[in-house]
Design an enzyme around this catalytic site. Sequence first.
Site, short mmCIF file in Angstrom:
data_model
loop_
_atom_site.label_atom_id
_atom_site.label_comp_id
_atom_site.label_asym_id
_atom_site.label_seq_id
_atom_site.Cartn_x
_atom_site.Cartn_y
_atom_site.Cartn_z
N ASP A 15 -16.66 67.57 -12.07
CA ASP A 15 -16.98 66.15 -11.91
C ASP A 15 -15.90 65.52 -11.03
OD1 ASP A 15 -19.12 66.52 -13.59
OD2 ASP A 15 -18.17 65.60 -15.34
N LYS A 42 -23.30 70.19 -18.67
CA LYS A 42 -23.70 70.19 -20.08
C LYS A 42 -23.38 71.50 -20.79
CE LYS A 42 -26.96 66.55 -20.33
NZ LYS A 42 -26.33 66.03 -21.55
N ALA A 44 -20.99 73.81 -20.05
CA ALA A 44 -19.54 73.93 -20.23
C ALA A 44 -19.06 72.96 -21.30
CB ALA A 44 -18.83 73.66 -18.90
N ASN A 45 -19.59 71.74 -21.29
CA ASN A 45 -19.18 70.76 -22.31
C ASN A 45 -19.54 71.24 -23.72
OD1 ASN A 45 -18.28 69.02 -20.36
ND2 ASN A 45 -19.96 67.55 -20.54
N ASN A 184 -32.73 62.59 -26.33
CA ASN A 184 -32.59 61.15 -26.51
C ASN A 184 -33.91 60.46 -26.12
OD1 ASN A 184 -32.63 60.93 -23.71
ND2 ASN A 184 -30.40 60.76 -23.52
N ASP A 245 -16.02 55.12 -25.12
CA ASP A 245 -16.71 55.82 -24.01
C ASP A 245 -17.59 56.90 -24.64
OD1 ASP A 245 -17.51 57.24 -21.80
OD2 ASP A 245 -15.52 57.99 -21.28
N THR A 247 -19.46 59.08 -23.15
CA THR A 247 -19.68 60.26 -22.31
C THR A 247 -19.41 61.53 -23.13
OG1 THR A 247 -18.83 59.01 -20.44
CG2 THR A 247 -19.07 61.38 -20.11
N ASP A 251 -23.52 65.93 -25.87
CA ASP A 251 -23.16 67.36 -25.77
C ASP A 251 -22.41 67.83 -27.01
OD1 ASP A 251 -24.27 67.44 -23.23
OD2 ASP A 251 -22.38 67.02 -22.22
P1 ADP Z 1 -26.94 61.14 -25.19
O1 ADP Z 1 -25.59 60.99 -24.53
O2 ADP Z 1 -27.52 62.51 -25.02
O3 ADP Z 1 -27.90 60.02 -24.88
P2 ADP Z 1 -26.35 59.77 -27.67
O4 ADP Z 1 -25.72 58.67 -26.89
O5 ADP Z 1 -27.59 59.47 -28.47
O6 ADP Z 1 -26.62 61.06 -26.76
O7 ADP Z 1 -25.21 60.32 -28.67
C1 ADP Z 1 -25.37 61.46 -29.46
C2 ADP Z 1 -24.95 61.17 -30.88
O8 ADP Z 1 -23.57 60.78 -30.92
C3 ADP Z 1 -25.72 60.03 -31.54
O9 ADP Z 1 -26.91 60.52 -32.13
C4 ADP Z 1 -24.71 59.54 -32.58
O10 ADP Z 1 -24.77 60.33 -33.75
C5 ADP Z 1 -23.37 59.76 -31.88
N1 ADP Z 1 -22.96 58.52 -31.19
C6 ADP Z 1 -23.14 58.21 -29.88
N2 ADP Z 1 -22.70 56.96 -29.60
C7 ADP Z 1 -22.20 56.47 -30.78
C8 ADP Z 1 -21.58 55.23 -31.17
N3 ADP Z 1 -21.40 54.24 -30.30
N4 ADP Z 1 -21.21 55.09 -32.48
C9 ADP Z 1 -21.40 56.08 -33.37
N5 ADP Z 1 -21.97 57.26 -33.06
C10 ADP Z 1 -22.37 57.47 -31.79
#
Ligand code: ADP
Length: 300
Positions: A15, A42, A44-45, A184, A245, A247, A251
Amino acid sequence: MYDYDLLVVGSANADLVIGVERRPDAGETVLGSDLVVHPGGKGANQAVAAARLGARTALLARVGDDAHGRLLLDSQRAAGVDTAGVLVGGAPTGVALITVDPSGDNSIVVSPGANGRLTPDDVRAAGSLLQAARVVSAQLEIPLETVGEVVRSLAPDSRLVLNPSPPRPLPDEVLAACDPLILNEHEAKVILGEAYAGEKPEDWARLLLAKGPRSVVVTLGGEGALVASSEGVSRIPAVKVRAVDTTGAGDSFTAALAWRLGLGESLSDAAAYAARVGAATATREGAQVSFPTAQEVAAL
Ligand code: ADP
């Protein structure tokens, strides 16, 4: 009986991130910050996330014979991932060119490079690695035919976890092997296509299950997640954290879920653990550097 708790088959990217005041329009040049290079992709992560939790993890991927490839191999080894399955050469290492403006909005160009050259033949040649893995995790940053070959090469009692990202329609053979299909909202929409209907994630989960996977997990960011199988649909609440964050949260969630399923946990219990891992990831900047250890998850 298995040498690995988890084999990740997927992408490895460098990246390349530059901060800019304003992302450039067509034909325009803008000056930006110093370049920062992070290991990513994805596959590697997920491998780094699982190994950091303590899973015996291997990665099957392809990188170029170049500095980015060496950066990726180093970050995998530092996390404790077995890299015997990482193939080198054939094309430059995959790269994501990322510009980020002060509001946090970004523009990204991905060059798949070596990831696009991870072939079904490579999967066949790695047969012993696949046979040694209790759980295999894949994503779609490698060719779909390669994921199809992974499905055909699974050990008889092993389990496939698939995150269809970036999303595209999946052949029935791949869908039927997923246990779970983990995605998602955006990915769910693309996979469902014309079948997409209903307001609630519970509706999408049921429609996705009807397409053939053995189980489905829908991740909902700060709202947690949802698990669906023949036993029904249930909510997994998010762990409340101060998110900085997100990010890499998807993964690390997927890696943790795959590992815990391999330990014999139920889908709900594994997803509840994965939600703690995703939440911990969201409390720190960056992707791989933000993945927690098992001790950090326990302390959350
Ligand atoms: P993606 O990045 O694939 O869209 P998500 O953002 O849904 O995945 O995040 C994956 C999981 O990580 C969520 O289902 C949740 O359990 C956890 N997660 C992500 N963001 C948060 C947050 N702001 N607070 C608490 N848990 C989080």
